[in-house]
Design a protein around this motif. Structure first.
Motif, short mmCIF file in Angstrom:
data_model
loop_
_atom_site.label_atom_id
_atom_site.label_comp_id
_atom_site.label_asym_id
_atom_site.label_seq_id
_atom_site.Cartn_x
_atom_site.Cartn_y
_atom_site.Cartn_z
N GLY A 1 12.30 2.37 -26.44
CA GLY A 1 11.16 1.55 -25.35
C GLY A 1 11.12 0.38 -24.41
O GLY A 1 11.89 0.60 -23.98
N THR A 2 9.76 -0.54 -24.11
CA THR A 2 9.83 -1.08 -22.40
C THR A 2 9.97 -2.82 -23.16
O THR A 2 9.43 -3.33 -24.48
N TRP A 3 11.32 -3.63 -22.81
CA TRP A 3 11.58 -4.95 -23.36
C TRP A 3 11.33 -6.12 -21.41
O TRP A 3 11.62 -5.66 -20.93
N LYS A 4 10.52 -6.44 -21.71
CA LYS A 4 10.19 -7.91 -20.31
C LYS A 4 11.06 -9.13 -20.66
O LYS A 4 11.67 -9.46 -22.10
N ASP B 1 33.19 -19.00 -7.59
CA ASP B 1 34.23 -19.98 -8.09
C ASP B 1 33.95 -20.89 -9.29
O ASP B 1 34.89 -21.52 -9.62
N LYS B 2 33.07 -20.22 -9.82
CA LYS B 2 32.51 -20.88 -10.97
C LYS B 2 33.97 -19.67 -12.54
O LYS B 2 34.39 -20.71 -13.28
N GLY B 3 34.59 -19.07 -11.42
CA GLY B 3 35.79 -18.39 -12.65
C GLY B 3 35.41 -17.28 -13.89
O GLY B 3 34.23 -16.38 -13.17
N MET B 4 35.84 -17.09 -14.85
CA MET B 4 35.52 -16.30 -15.57
C MET B 4 33.78 -16.35 -16.07
O MET B 4 33.60 -18.06 -17.03
N THR B 5 33.19 -15.83 -16.04
CA THR B 5 31.52 -16.12 -16.34
C THR B 5 30.46 -15.00 -17.26
O THR B 5 31.39 -13.37 -16.88
N ARG B 6 30.10 -14.55 -17.83
CA ARG B 6 29.19 -13.72 -18.65
C ARG B 6 27.62 -14.44 -18.59
O ARG B 6 27.39 -15.26 -18.31
N SER B 7 27.69 -13.33 -18.25
CA SER B 7 25.89 -12.80 -18.77
C SER B 7 25.36 -12.68 -19.97
O SER B 7 25.45 -12.22 -20.56
N ILE B 8 23.87 -13.48 -20.10
CA ILE B 8 23.35 -14.08 -21.04
C ILE B 8 22.21 -12.95 -20.92
O ILE B 8 21.00 -14.18 -20.20
N VAL B 9 21.50 -12.37 -21.54
CA VAL B 9 19.80 -11.34 -20.71
C VAL B 9 19.34 -11.40 -22.10
O VAL B 9 19.73 -11.07 -23.12
N THR B 10 18.31 -12.15 -21.66
CA THR B 10 16.98 -12.20 -23.03
C THR B 10 15.77 -11.23 -22.49
O THR B 10 14.77 -11.72 -21.56
N PHE B 11 15.20 -9.58 -23.73
CA PHE B 11 13.51 -9.73 -23.27
C PHE B 11 13.22 -9.50 -24.68
O PHE B 11 13.63 -10.08 -25.83
N VAL B 12 11.32 -9.60 -24.64
CA VAL B 12 11.12 -9.25 -25.09
C VAL B 12 10.28 -8.18 -25.23
O VAL B 12 10.47 -7.56 -24.20
N ARG B 13 10.00 -7.58 -26.93
CA ARG B 13 9.06 -6.12 -26.37
C ARG B 13 8.41 -6.37 -26.14
O ARG B 13 6.92 -7.45 -26.30
N SER B 14 7.76 -5.14 -24.60
CA SER B 14 6.44 -5.56 -24.18
C SER B 14 5.66 -4.84 -25.16
O SER B 14 5.21 -3.64 -25.42
N LYS B 15 3.94 -5.44 -24.27
CA LYS B 15 3.33 -4.64 -25.43
C LYS B 15 2.65 -4.06 -25.00
O LYS B 15 2.00 -4.04 -23.13
#
Length: 160
Positions: free
Chosen positions: A28-31, A146-160
């Motif tokens: 499905g689609t996530w926003k 410049d911040k060194g080791m990082t990770r992304s935290i990406v949050t979606f909700v199901r699109s209606k």
């Protein structure tokens, strides 16, 4: 005639990707609702592309994913330099995907980042009802090296 129909039926089955229950949970689609960066050394978290980035990820039943994320308050570019800077607030790629347990793997075919094309990008994910959270692996991101080791935290909700 029946032999030909049987052959065509089998061909259709072989031609379709096989999805288990793991892939069905993301269909499905996530926003996009948030995009944060976490710094490994300090645990500090902050918005990666402003407080209100925009975007979507679409997982279709044919096994293809489309993802586009943009930073907050992007303005039309007035110069080549501004146009180049807009790329730091854009994430975009597509390819075939699979979900196995808590791992989402995309075989990238088209991307804003050319070096991703032909690679497999692996992310951790959790689905909690109508919420999807995606974690990138730890790495040095060129946008904030410049911040060194990082990770992304990406949050979606199901699109209606």
């Amino acid at each position: 005639m029946f032999r030909l129909l049987g052959f065509m039926f089998v061909l259709c089955l072989v031609g379709q990707p096989s999805f288990g229950d793991d892939s069905n949970k993301v269909l499905g689609t996530w926003k996009l609702v948030s995009y944060e960066t976490e710094v490994q050394a300090t645990g500090e978290k902050g918005p990666a592309m402003g407080q209100n980035p925009t975007g979507y990820v679409v997982f279709n039943a044919e096994g293809r994913v489309f993802l586009v994320l943009t930073g907050e308050a992007r303005e039309p570019a007035k110069s080549s330099q501004e146009r180049a800077e807009l790329f730091t607030t854009l994430v975009a790629y597509t390819g075939t995907y699979r979900v196995e347990g808590d791992k989402w793997t995309t075989k990238v075919e088209v991307a804003r980042i050319p070096e991703w094309v032909g690679t497999e990008q692996v992310r951790s994910l959790t689905v909690d009802g109508e919420r999807l959270q995606v974690l990138s692996p730890w790495r040095v991101n060129p946008n904030w090296a410049d911040k060194g080791m990082t990770r992304s935290i990406v949050t979606f909700v199901r699109s209606k």
